[in-house]
Design an enzyme around this catalytic site. Structure first.
Site, PDB file in Angstrom:
ATOM      1  N   GLN B 128       0.825  -1.201   0.000  1.00 48.62           N
ATOM      2  CA  GLN B 128       0.000   0.000   0.000  1.00 48.62           C
ATOM      3  C   GLN B 128       0.866   1.261   0.000  1.00 48.62           C
ATOM      4  O   GLN B 128       1.693   1.442   0.890  1.00 48.62           O
ATOM      5  CB  GLN B 128      -0.905  -0.002   1.236  1.00 48.62           C
ATOM      6  N   GLY B 129       0.687   2.095  -0.992  1.00 49.24           N
ATOM      7  CA  GLY B 129       1.430   3.358  -1.063  1.00 49.24           C
ATOM      8  C   GLY B 129       0.501   4.533  -0.812  1.00 49.24           C
ATOM      9  O   GLY B 129       0.114   5.223  -1.755  1.00 49.24           O
ATOM     10  N   SER B 131       0.482   6.604   2.752  1.00 49.28           N
ATOM     11  CA  SER B 131       1.139   7.609   3.603  1.00 49.28           C
ATOM     12  C   SER B 131       2.404   8.138   2.954  1.00 49.28           C
ATOM     13  O   SER B 131       3.072   7.440   2.185  1.00 49.28           O
ATOM     14  CB  SER B 131       1.515   6.994   4.958  1.00 49.28           C
ATOM     15  N   SER B 163       4.299  -1.820   4.118  1.00 49.65           N
ATOM     16  CA  SER B 163       4.649  -3.182   4.521  1.00 49.65           C
ATOM     17  C   SER B 163       4.817  -4.054   3.285  1.00 49.65           C
ATOM     18  O   SER B 163       4.083  -3.879   2.304  1.00 49.65           O
ATOM     19  CB  SER B 163       3.549  -3.792   5.386  1.00 49.65           C
ATOM     20  N   GLU B 246     -14.213  -4.155   6.091  1.00 48.11           N
ATOM     21  CA  GLU B 246     -13.999  -5.247   7.047  1.00 48.11           C
ATOM     22  C   GLU B 246     -15.222  -5.508   7.926  1.00 48.11           C
ATOM     23  O   GLU B 246     -15.285  -6.502   8.613  1.00 48.11           O
ATOM     24  CB  GLU B 246     -12.779  -4.947   7.901  1.00 48.11           C
TER      25      GLU B 246
END
Lengths: 283, 384
Positions: B128-129, B131, B163, B246
């Site tokens: 995930q890019g 922040s 991550s 979720e």
């Protein structure tokens, strides 16, 4: 059920009535009978015995409502006496009980359960809960035996009511009170106090409602600890959000804090519940 | 509050337990934490096993290749896999829980066909890019630029807290395509292939000593326009669509794990004599109360989501505030149980104590969460 109790209390014991009662304390017998007629005391009695035939989950909702409005009187003791003491279910007989070395409403009650021998009046911190202290040698912590779990849970439900109500009062005030040209609720310092009040309330609500369904001893002990904390800290934060007004007799905030303190002393205090939950981990 | 499960849910649980008992003894050994390629292989291997058994994408909609399970079935899945000691979602996290659902909801038919099956089958890893060094809590301040050049976007900037960047095949990337527009309206969502020229990944060592995250530097990286999901400048909405995906289940496995740790702590205290300290004992008792309540709150949030009533994105803030604090308190109490041995990172729980410090920061700091609760639930006014 919940709406019925909420409606009755809104009609018969609103904020103004609460403030008036704080000036001239006393048990409203007529209201007590109305509660009886509404099934508040007979809620969990089987219909065959003249009761409403509902269970703990419904009782918890009713006591939460009573807790919200700070309804005065020995509600838990009288509810538990329904079916055991004549007239308790109908609200004709007001029943008090020795609990945690204290008796609430001893002088006003028709019947006191437990050994209240030698009880002496206290200058009660809560203007709406007259208190007597029972000498330690007649009730003595351990000698009194473990607390009735239903009494613990219903008290927790009342505390949950206070937690929710004090959160609402704080939010109401924070939205309307202006300083520095804006509602104080726009300041994060105030906002975050309110948010934490809601977090404690909702965590306590999950614990209380779940305990009402399972009636397990560990669940009830958990409900008690979290509801006590949500009520006492909620009332403290509510007072803080109200600023100087919160420190006055005229504001109802202090009544919530004082009642939360009284309830937190019921059924042996927090220690017993914490120990029960610790033992549960290694059971 | 309904705490009971329907017969078909109990049957689902029983079948899952049976399957876990059958396959878990034959898992390969766990890779060492520093060996990223081995971790990738292990996590993808587990995902493949789930796929073959029909448990992949349990909570994904059926038309995206998922099982269309109810939130309660998903809760049962997470509860049972945790109790059985099954592997975590690991490197599959972003693919299964964010990028995949985003593509399922907003992608074209071609994009869904290209990207979704490899996620479910355990063939491709996503990172995930979002922040950036200057866009953390204030994500909409992101500045990584993407300029159109023919059929490509040319992307330059830097991302942080990514991550699995070292071993990812794809990155779900938020970029600024219109610097002149209001902040939320100039952002676009792109799928960036991680082998494209111009990408530099630098591992970021955390206070726990390990490199769980990376910084990703982008220097004129070419990303095909065809990799854009949703319209240009509509990326903020595209991203937010799946944030509540979720449905209250985000921390199910962790709460189950915390309750297990709590029991282990109590038994360790009995063995080393600390149990005789009433202050410590009662602290453990209080934690028992909190985690019981958090578990109930989870069940409740999930059943609310199932009924279509609650908005877990917001109710989730209440839960996260309570949970992140309780988790830190749990591991601080573990340190009290261990006494002087708590300074030894070789002891159980002490690395988790360090990583628990991120819980009040990651995925929205507690301060941001309190703003959300105060403004969106309690209706307090926004500040200046």
């Amino acid at each position: 059920m919940r709406d019925g109790v909420r409606g009755l209390l809104a009609r018969r014991f609103d904020s103004e009535a609460l403030r008036a009662a704080a000036g001239t304390p006393g048990l409203d017998r007529a209201l007590w009978r109305e509660l009886g007629a509404a099934g508040f005391f007979a809620l969990r009695l089987p219909e065959a015995d003249g009761g409403v035939g509902l269970g703990l989950p419904e009782a918890v909702l009713a006591f939460e409502e009573a807790g919200r409005v700070l309804l005065p009187g020995p509600l838990v003791a009288s509810h538990l006496a329904a079916g055991e003491v004549a007239g308790a279910a109908a609200g004709e007989t007001v029943v008090a009980a020795v609990d945690g070395g204290l008796v609430e409403w001893l002088a006003e009650a028709d019947i006191v359960r437990g050994d209240a021998e030698g009880a002496r009046p206290l200058r009660s911190v809560d203007p709406l809960t007259p208190l007597h202290r029972v000498p330690a040698d007649t009730t003595g912590g351990a000698a009194a035996g473990p607390a009735d779990p239903v009494a613990v849970l219903l008290t927790a439900a009342e505390q949950l009511g206070t937690a929710g109500r004090t959160c609402e009062l704080a939010v109401q005030h924070a939205r309307t009170r202006e300083q520095f040209g804006q509602p104080i609720g726009a300041f994060q310092a105030v906002k975050h106090l309110c948010a934490q009040m809601l977090v404690r309330t909702e965590v306590a609500r999950a614990a209380v409602y779940a305990a009402a369904v399972t009636a397990g001893p560990a669940d009830i002990a958990a409900a008690r600890l979290l509801a006590d904390e949500a009520a006492v800290r909620g009332a403290r934060d509510c007072l803080q959000v109200h600023g100087g007004m919160g420190f006055t007799w005229e504001s109802e905030v202090h009544l919530h804090l004082k009642r939360a303190w009284v309830r937190a002393q019921r059924t042996g205090g927090a220690t017993e519940s914490e120990e029960l939950l610790a033992a549960d981990l290694v059971a | 509050m309904d705490l009971s499960y329907a017969p078909e849910e109990e049957e689902f649980r029983a079948r899952l337990r049976q399957w876990l008992a059958k396959v878990l003894p034959f898992l390969p050994p766990k890779p060492s934490p520093g060996d990223w390629p081995a971790r990738r292989a292990y996590d993808l291997g587990w995902q493949r096993m789930l796929y073959d058994a029909g448990y992949a994408g349990l909570h994904w909609p059926a038309d995206a290749g998922g099982r269309g399970a109810t939130p309660t079935q998903h809760l049962i899945f997470l509860e049972e896999t945790e109790k059985a000691g099954a592997p975590y979602v690991g490197a599959n996290f972003v693919g299964l829980l964010h990028a995949g659902p985003t593509i399922a909801a907003e992608g074209s038919a071609g994009q869904r066909t290209r990207w979704l099956p490899p996620i479910l089958r355990g063939e491709e890893v996503w990172c995930q890019g979002f922040s950036e060094p200057d866009a953390g809590s204030d994500l909409a301040a992101l500045r990584t630029r993407a300029c159109r050049d023919g059929d490509d976007y040319v992307v330059s900037g830097s991302k942080i807290w990514t991550s699995h960047a070292e071993v990812a095949d794809w990155c779900e990337l938020l970029v600024r395509t219109d610097p002149g527009a209001p902040r939320h309206r100039g952002i676009t969502w792109l799928a960036m292939p991680m082998d494209a020229p111009g990408i530099t990944v630098r591992p970021l060592r955390t206070l726990a000593g390990s490199a769980e995250f990376a910084e990703v530097f982008l220097d004129e990286v070419r990303v095909p326009v065809a990799n854009r999901v949703g319209e240009e400048n509509d990326g903020w909405r595209v991203t937010m669509v799946t944030l509540s995906f979720e449905r209250g289940t985000a921390f199910v496995g962790e709460v189950v794990a915390c309750r297990r740790v709590l029991g282990e702590l109590a038994r360790a205290a009995q063995q080393n004599g600390q149990w005789d300290d009433p202050v410590l004992r009662r602290r453990l008792g209080r934690l028992n109360a909190e985690f019981r309540a958090l578990w109930r709150l989870t069940q409740w949030n999930v059943s609310e989501a199932e009924a279509g009533g609650g908005v877990p994105g917001v109710g989730g803030s209440v839960f996260k505030l309570g949970y992140s604090h309780a988790r830190q308190e749990l591991y601080d109490t573990a340190a009290d149980v261990l006494g002087p041995d708590s300074l030894d990172l070789g002891r159980p729980w002490m690395l988790e104590r360090l990583s628990s410090l991120s819980y009040t920061i990651a995925a929205g700091t507690s301060q941001i969460q309190r703003n959300i609760v105060a403004e969106r639930i309690l209706g307090l006014p926004k500040g200046r």
